[in-house]
Design a protein around this motif. Structure first.
Motif, mmCIF file in Angstrom:
data_model
loop_
_atom_site.group_PDB
_atom_site.id
_atom_site.type_symbol
_atom_site.label_atom_id
_atom_site.label_comp_id
_atom_site.label_asym_id
_atom_site.label_seq_id
_atom_site.Cartn_x
_atom_site.Cartn_y
_atom_site.Cartn_z
ATOM 1 N N VAL A 187 -2.613 -1.761 -9.611
ATOM 2 C CA VAL A 187 -2.254 -3.178 -9.549
ATOM 3 C C VAL A 187 -1.603 -3.440 -8.205
ATOM 4 O O VAL A 187 -1.246 -2.505 -7.483
ATOM 5 N N CYS A 188 -1.434 -4.719 -7.874
ATOM 6 C CA CYS A 188 -1.053 -5.017 -6.493
ATOM 7 C C CYS A 188 0.437 -5.236 -6.270
ATOM 8 O O CYS A 188 0.976 -4.818 -5.258
ATOM 9 N N CYS A 189 1.097 -5.855 -7.218
ATOM 10 C CA CYS A 189 2.431 -6.356 -6.874
ATOM 11 C C CYS A 189 3.510 -5.800 -7.798
ATOM 12 O O CYS A 189 4.091 -4.769 -7.512
ATOM 13 N N ARG A 190 3.720 -6.480 -8.934
ATOM 14 C CA ARG A 190 4.735 -5.992 -9.869
ATOM 15 C C ARG A 190 4.245 -4.708 -10.546
ATOM 16 O O ARG A 190 3.045 -4.513 -10.708
ATOM 17 N N PRO A 191 5.167 -3.839 -10.974
ATOM 18 C CA PRO A 191 4.761 -2.646 -11.722
ATOM 19 C C PRO A 191 3.928 -3.030 -12.946
ATOM 20 O O PRO A 191 4.226 -4.014 -13.622
ATOM 21 N N GLY A 192 2.885 -2.257 -13.220
ATOM 22 C CA GLY A 192 2.012 -2.561 -14.350
ATOM 23 C C GLY A 192 1.200 -1.340 -14.728
ATOM 24 O O GLY A 192 -0.014 -1.294 -14.501
ATOM 25 N N GLN A 193 1.864 -0.348 -15.308
ATOM 26 C CA GLN A 193 1.198 0.901 -15.660
ATOM 27 C C GLN A 193 0.063 0.668 -16.655
ATOM 28 O O GLN A 193 -1.061 1.161 -16.475
ATOM 29 N N GLU A 194 0.335 -0.103 -17.692
ATOM 30 C CA GLU A 194 -0.680 -0.337 -18.722
ATOM 31 C C GLU A 194 -1.881 -1.080 -18.150
ATOM 32 O O GLU A 194 -3.033 -0.733 -18.429
ATOM 33 N N LEU A 195 -1.637 -2.101 -17.329
ATOM 34 C CA LEU A 195 -2.733 -2.877 -16.755
ATOM 35 C C LEU A 195 -3.578 -2.018 -15.818
ATOM 36 O O LEU A 195 -4.813 -2.127 -15.806
ATOM 37 N N SER A 196 -2.928 -1.154 -15.044
ATOM 38 C CA SER A 196 -3.698 -0.284 -14.139
ATOM 39 C C SER A 196 -4.611 0.650 -14.930
ATOM 40 O O SER A 196 -5.756 0.903 -14.533
ATOM 41 N N ASN A 224 1.618 0.174 -9.377
ATOM 42 C CA ASN A 224 1.569 -0.329 -7.993
ATOM 43 C C ASN A 224 2.138 0.695 -7.015
ATOM 44 O O ASN A 224 2.637 0.346 -5.942
ATOM 45 N N SER A 225 2.038 1.970 -7.387
ATOM 46 C CA SER A 225 2.727 3.022 -6.619
ATOM 47 C C SER A 225 1.989 3.465 -5.361
ATOM 48 O O SER A 225 2.571 4.128 -4.511
ATOM 49 N N ILE A 226 0.685 3.114 -5.227
ATOM 50 C CA ILE A 226 -0.068 3.576 -4.050
ATOM 51 C C ILE A 226 -0.779 2.380 -3.396
ATOM 52 O O ILE A 226 -2.005 2.248 -3.474
ATOM 53 N N PRO A 227 -0.042 1.482 -2.746
ATOM 54 C CA PRO A 227 -0.708 0.381 -2.035
ATOM 55 C C PRO A 227 -1.446 0.900 -0.805
ATOM 56 O O PRO A 227 -0.969 1.816 -0.136
ATOM 57 N N LEU A 228 -2.599 0.311 -0.539
ATOM 58 C CA LEU A 228 -3.348 0.683 0.666
ATOM 59 C C LEU A 228 -2.864 -0.086 1.883
ATOM 60 O O LEU A 228 -2.933 0.393 3.003
ATOM 61 N N PHE A 229 -2.406 -1.310 1.644
ATOM 62 C CA PHE A 229 -2.028 -2.201 2.740
ATOM 63 C C PHE A 229 -0.703 -2.875 2.416
ATOM 64 O O PHE A 229 -0.372 -3.066 1.247
ATOM 65 N N PRO A 230 0.050 -3.256 3.439
ATOM 66 C CA PRO A 230 1.299 -3.993 3.190
ATOM 67 C C PRO A 230 0.990 -5.349 2.553
ATOM 68 O O PRO A 230 -0.029 -5.969 2.842
ATOM 69 N N ARG A 231 1.852 -5.787 1.659
ATOM 70 C CA ARG A 231 1.599 -7.025 0.913
ATOM 71 C C ARG A 231 1.982 -8.248 1.747
ATOM 72 O O ARG A 231 2.860 -9.023 1.379
ATOM 73 N N THR A 232 1.303 -8.431 2.862
ATOM 74 C CA THR A 232 1.660 -9.509 3.787
ATOM 75 C C THR A 232 0.849 -10.774 3.573
ATOM 76 O O THR A 232 1.249 -11.852 4.002
ATOM 77 N N ASP A 233 -0.325 -10.670 2.943
ATOM 78 C CA ASP A 233 -1.148 -11.850 2.699
ATOM 79 C C ASP A 233 -1.999 -11.637 1.460
ATOM 80 O O ASP A 233 -2.063 -10.533 0.907
ATOM 81 N N ILE A 234 -2.684 -12.698 1.021
ATOM 82 C CA ILE A 234 -3.448 -12.645 -0.227
ATOM 83 C C ILE A 234 -4.604 -11.660 -0.142
ATOM 84 O O ILE A 234 -4.965 -11.015 -1.124
ATOM 85 N N GLN A 235 -5.208 -11.500 1.057
ATOM 86 C CA GLN A 235 -6.309 -10.546 1.212
ATOM 87 C C GLN A 235 -5.845 -9.122 0.936
ATOM 88 O O GLN A 235 -6.518 -8.354 0.239
ATOM 89 N N ASN A 236 -4.690 -8.776 1.473
ATOM 90 C CA ASN A 236 -4.156 -7.439 1.248
ATOM 91 C C ASN A 236 -3.772 -7.222 -0.218
ATOM 92 O O ASN A 236 -3.936 -6.118 -0.754
ATOM 93 N N VAL A 237 -3.270 -8.275 -0.838
ATOM 94 C CA VAL A 237 -2.923 -8.190 -2.259
ATOM 95 C C VAL A 237 -4.153 -7.822 -3.078
ATOM 96 O O VAL A 237 -4.121 -6.946 -3.942
ATOM 97 N N HIS A 238 -5.287 -8.479 -2.788
ATOM 98 C CA HIS A 238 -6.516 -8.206 -3.533
ATOM 99 C C HIS A 238 -7.052 -6.802 -3.244
ATOM 100 O O HIS A 238 -7.630 -6.157 -4.120
ATOM 101 N N LYS A 239 -6.864 -6.320 -2.012
ATOM 102 C CA LYS A 239 -7.328 -4.972 -1.670
ATOM 103 C C LYS A 239 -6.526 -3.907 -2.416
ATOM 104 O O LYS A 239 -7.050 -2.847 -2.744
ATOM 105 N N ASN A 240 -5.253 -4.192 -2.657
ATOM 106 C CA ASN A 240 -4.419 -3.231 -3.386
ATOM 107 C C ASN A 240 -4.708 -3.255 -4.887
ATOM 108 O O ASN A 240 -4.460 -2.272 -5.580
#
Length: 253
Positions: A187-196, A224-240
């Motif tokens: 998942v991208c932002c808030r913790p969400g083990q079940e959703l992942s 949300n423990s392994i983001p690929l990109f910093p959460r700086t914009d909506i595109q990066n959020v979707h990539k994570n």
């Protein structure tokens, strides 16, 4: 470890993981393309032997075929959509009877859709376009690959328009029974083990519903423990917000 050395280590690790996630599944090459034309209101192929002979020239052992169906604009859109679907079915049946029967077929029903800027006669749209590709696997074993699947926000519902790589993944597993996969949900932002975990399971459900044995697929969630990109914009959020696949060779005894 000093601060500077630590920052360098993190940067190198991030680049290595980004490269691993960005690798492609497959390499495709267009082998042939042609169109099959139909009479008004018909979905019968007039000369199926021509299509069979064309396919017999192709020597590739694995690949995919994209078929796109169109209609004229005479009659209702609903009836034209059904007619386009029947044309797709007619072409698919012929392709399945050829030496390319093992190729994955991607069917697209465009019926009355066309470029309005080009003034072409209606008869030119009574057709099915066929593009044949060879496919070569390019992935590395034991290395995570982003499936590039989009989900409805805060759910594990896959957006249909982003499911192209699911078909590719399915085709790879159908062609090579010696491969297992691990599906990693994120998942991208808030913790969400079940959703992942649910997102990984959604991909597994698709594969199993299309004939892949359940015991060939392992699912894991990483919140949300392994983001690929910093959460700086909506595109990066979707990539994570993603599911990755790791191809694993079955152990042989």
């Amino acid at each position: 470890m000093g601060i500077k050395r630590l920052l360098v280590f993190i940067t190198v690790l991030f680049l290595q993981e980004s490269d691993a996630f960005s690798q492609e599944f497959i390499q495709t090459k267009c082998l042939d393309s042609l169109s099959v034309f139909f009479k008004f209101g018909s979905y019968e192929i007039e000369n199926p032997q021509r299509l069979i002979a064309r396919c017999s020239r192709i020597k590739a052992t694995s690949g995919k075929i994209k078929i796109t169906s169109y209609t004229d604009t005479i009659g209702s859109q609903k009836s034209n959509q059904k007619l386009a679907a029947k044309r797709l079915n007619s072409v698919s049946k012929i392709l399945r009877s050829t030496s390319l029967s093992s190729f994955a077929i991607d069917s697209i029903n465009k019926n009355e859709q066309r470029d309005l800027k080009k003034k072409l006669n209606d008869s030119t749209f009574r057709r099915v376009d066929i593009v044949i590709y060879s496919v070569e696997n390019k992935f590395k074993l034991n290395s995570p690959i982003n499936l590039d699947i989009n989900f409805v926000s805060e759910t594990y519902k896959i957006v249909p328009e982003s499911s192209g790589n699911l078909k590719t993944l399915l085709s790879i597993l159908q062609d090579d029974s010696t491969l297992n996969v691990q599906l990693n949900g994120h998942v991208c932002c808030r913790p969400g083990q079940e959703l992942s975990e649910q997102r990984a399971l959604a991909v597994k459900k698709y594969l199993v519903s299309n004939g892949i044995e359940s015991n060939r697929i392992e699912c894991k969630g990483f919140s949300n423990s392994i983001p690929l990109f910093p959460r700086t914009d909506i595109q990066n959020v979707h990539k994570n917000m993603r599911v990755e696949v790791v191809f694993i060779k079955k152990e042989t005894h």
